[in-house]
Design an enzyme around this catalytic site. Sequence first.
Site, PDB file in Angstrom:
ATOM      1  N   GLY A 168       0.927  -1.195  -0.011  1.00 34.24           N
ATOM      2  CA  GLY A 168      -0.128   0.010   0.066  1.00 34.24           C
ATOM      3  C   GLY A 168       0.841   1.441  -0.051  1.00 34.24           C
ATOM      4  O   GLY A 168       1.995   0.970   0.266  1.00 34.24           O
ATOM      5  N   CYS A 197       5.065  -6.218   1.555  1.00 38.58           N
ATOM      6  CA  CYS A 197       5.436  -4.940   1.548  1.00 38.58           C
ATOM      7  C   CYS A 197       4.644  -4.183   2.692  1.00 38.58           C
ATOM      8  O   CYS A 197       5.080  -4.529   3.827  1.00 38.58           O
ATOM      9  CB  CYS A 197       5.426  -4.401   0.290  1.00 38.58           C
ATOM     10  SG  CYS A 197       6.185  -2.631   0.131  1.00 38.58           S
ATOM     11  N   TYR A 198       3.877  -3.500   2.555  1.00 37.90           N
ATOM     12  CA  TYR A 198       3.070  -2.711   3.655  1.00 37.90           C
ATOM     13  C   TYR A 198       2.597  -3.684   4.368  1.00 37.90           C
ATOM     14  O   TYR A 198       2.516  -3.550   5.775  1.00 37.90           O
ATOM     15  CB  TYR A 198       2.083  -1.794   2.728  1.00 37.90           C
ATOM     16  CG  TYR A 198       1.206  -1.056   4.146  1.00 37.90           C
ATOM     17  CD1 TYR A 198       1.750   0.042   4.493  1.00 37.90           C
ATOM     18  CD2 TYR A 198      -0.078  -1.538   4.341  1.00 37.90           C
ATOM     19  CE1 TYR A 198       1.062   0.916   5.510  1.00 37.90           C
ATOM     20  CE2 TYR A 198      -0.743  -0.559   5.374  1.00 37.90           C
ATOM     21  CZ  TYR A 198      -0.180   0.135   5.895  1.00 37.90           C
ATOM     22  OH  TYR A 198      -1.081   1.233   7.097  1.00 37.90           O
ATOM     23  N   HIS A 254       8.317  -7.781  -3.469  1.00 42.76           N
ATOM     24  CA  HIS A 254       7.213  -8.078  -4.221  1.00 42.76           C
ATOM     25  C   HIS A 254       7.190  -9.548  -4.848  1.00 42.76           C
ATOM     26  O   HIS A 254       7.620  -9.409  -6.084  1.00 42.76           O
ATOM     27  CB  HIS A 254       6.853  -7.038  -5.165  1.00 42.76           C
ATOM     28  CG  HIS A 254       6.038  -5.682  -4.302  1.00 42.76           C
ATOM     29  ND1 HIS A 254       5.121  -5.432  -4.011  1.00 42.76           N
ATOM     30  CD2 HIS A 254       6.918  -4.668  -3.731  1.00 42.76           C
ATOM     31  CE1 HIS A 254       4.705  -4.369  -3.210  1.00 42.76           C
ATOM     32  NE2 HIS A 254       6.136  -3.776  -3.142  1.00 42.76           N
ATOM     33  N   GLU A 298       4.795 -10.873  -6.404  1.00 41.79           N
ATOM     34  CA  GLU A 298       3.754 -11.238  -7.414  1.00 41.79           C
ATOM     35  C   GLU A 298       4.157 -10.535  -8.682  1.00 41.79           C
ATOM     36  O   GLU A 298       3.574 -10.695  -9.889  1.00 41.79           O
ATOM     37  CB  GLU A 298       2.357 -10.364  -6.780  1.00 41.79           C
ATOM     38  CG  GLU A 298       2.528  -8.792  -6.980  1.00 41.79           C
ATOM     39  CD  GLU A 298       3.005  -8.038  -5.335  1.00 41.79           C
ATOM     40  OE1 GLU A 298       3.838  -9.019  -4.873  1.00 41.79           O
ATOM     41  OE2 GLU A 298       2.792  -7.149  -5.171  1.00 41.79           O
ATOM     42  N   ASP A 314     -16.603  -9.883 -23.565  1.00 43.74           N
ATOM     43  CA  ASP A 314     -17.196 -10.257 -22.527  1.00 43.74           C
ATOM     44  C   ASP A 314     -18.749 -10.685 -22.638  1.00 43.74           C
ATOM     45  O   ASP A 314     -19.037 -11.392 -22.188  1.00 43.74           O
ATOM     46  CB  ASP A 314     -17.171  -8.871 -21.521  1.00 43.74           C
ATOM     47  CG  ASP A 314     -15.650  -8.353 -21.421  1.00 43.74           C
ATOM     48  OD1 ASP A 314     -14.956  -8.992 -21.601  1.00 43.74           O
ATOM     49  OD2 ASP A 314     -15.530  -7.078 -21.145  1.00 43.74           O
ATOM     50  N   LYS A 369     -10.031 -10.557 -16.896  1.00 42.20           N
ATOM     51  CA  LYS A 369     -10.300 -10.605 -18.448  1.00 42.20           C
ATOM     52  C   LYS A 369      -9.426 -11.780 -18.852  1.00 42.20           C
ATOM     53  O   LYS A 369     -10.053 -12.667 -19.917  1.00 42.20           O
ATOM     54  CB  LYS A 369      -9.562  -9.705 -19.120  1.00 42.20           C
ATOM     55  CG  LYS A 369      -9.973  -9.410 -20.470  1.00 42.20           C
ATOM     56  CD  LYS A 369     -11.161  -8.490 -20.725  1.00 42.20           C
ATOM     57  CE  LYS A 369     -11.220  -7.944 -22.249  1.00 42.20           C
ATOM     58  NZ  LYS A 369     -12.397  -7.092 -22.151  1.00 42.20           N
TER      59      LYS A 369
END
Length: 525
Positions: free
Chosen positions: A67, A94-95, A184, A186, A242, A381
């Site tokens: 964050g 992280c945060y 991180h 990710e 979609d 998506k």
Amino acid sequence: MPAEAVSLSSVAAPNQVVFVVDFGAQYAQLIARRVRELNVYSEIVPHTLTADDVEQRQPAAIILSGGPASVHVDGAPRLDPGIFDAGVPILGICYGAQLIAQQLGGTVGRNDQGEYGRTTFSASADRTASLLGSDVPSSQTVWMSHFDGITEVPSGFVSGGSTPNAPVAILECDERRIWGVQYHPEVVHTPHGTDLLRRFLYELAGCTPTWTMNSIIDTSVDAIRAQVGPGRAICGLSGGVDSAVAAALVHKAIGHRLTCVYVDTGLMRKGESDQVVETFQRSQGIELIHVRAGDRFFDRLVGVSEPETKRKTIGELFIRVFEEASGGIEDADFLVQGTLYPDVIESGTADAAKIKSHHNVGGLPDDLKFKLVEPLRNLFKDEVRRVGSELGLPDEIVWRQPFPGPGLGVRIIGEVTRERVAMLQEADAIVRAEIAEAGLEREIWQAFAVLADIKSVGVMGDERTYAHPIIIRAVTSDDAMTADWARLPYELLETMSNRIINEVDGVNRVAYDITSKPPGTIEWE
Ligand code: XMP
């Protein structure tokens, strides 16, 4: 009767869920996607999550995102302390890691300097780090983005390793099943990041990789059947991925009780309407009402050239035509919409300044009589695309680039006439065909042609010409919020330019738009 709020029964949510607590980082969505890529279902939840919520939903694990705040500022978001005692495995990133340290009695200090970008992580000499596991190297490249850093671990925790500016880059307490990582895992720039997430999910939290394409489809189909019961549903098809995947899923669930409505505004790309009819009616066997409304749109657009008026005119007529067509479907009380998970997450955030009034089927009025079925409401998506392929939709639809609701209307500067649409359709088809030929279709977010309402002088053969320019627009982007103009190879631009001038009557010049967003927008109107 106002449209009902979405019924959660139309949304497939499997039993095993990992909560990603959003502390306002741009990374929360990315974390949620990474977890799903490891075949574990994840949901983004606000940081106001309470221990009671956790008790009720029983997530298999909780990941605290990074964050932008500092844990030291007044009002910095915190986690309900009861959640630390809920017995659910927690990973702070992280945060999130700093919060664990701070809330459980450790210390978070201000480093002399922040650490941004690549750095080297070194595991503790005794390799106590159970979060790392034994398969990853003890020294590895990781990606950092922090200023504060943990300086002292809470009682009962150990440090699993450090980087030059983060003395505690991993903290862990196996006994309490709480772990934290300052870097991180990710992002792709942390090569062993996925290993860490996998280790946390599968081995430390005991999750099972059951969120697969088949399970997504099966649970969605069950949820749609439960919601619609013996009812009938209608779906507005736009030709985009979609609404196409939503329709295919609902068709799988309720078969002929779904009717699709395709409003052909006359402002579609070349061949698009035929392809929609071919795919849905012929291949998928879906009941389809094809409304050929081009004449009505062209009549209404006479003399309209101001962009917002044009958008409004097209949007309003679209709704009228859609209502007329769907009004004839007796007993339909459900409306299928292709709302995606990012729309759901973002709808909770404050409105950004309105730049353009967007129109799509989602812009239907509130007093519509339908209940909504939104089977993609918790899918990203990329998951929607995979579901589409699995359901047998062709690549042309599954990988279709975004296309604005008002269609080519907003790519024609000035008045929209049948002749000008025909001209643009030809030029646009060339741009897209050449992008595909160059193998760039999936790298480029959108590539299309724009028709300007100016003329310029040229010479073709021995003749002076005075004709329109076509502008080629090609951008790269992740989410259309920002975009960069695509660095297309010169040879490709040359081929497009030659073909457009030679093959499209009334065009004597081609320009390439080299504006990013901001300051430009992707579309020209
Ligand atoms: P802009 O031009 O605002 O476009 O940078 C951002 C993205 O949105 C698409 N777009 C629309 N999509 N209805 C839609 O469904 C609309 O009215 C509309 N206008 C723009 C645009 O193609 C780009 O992907």
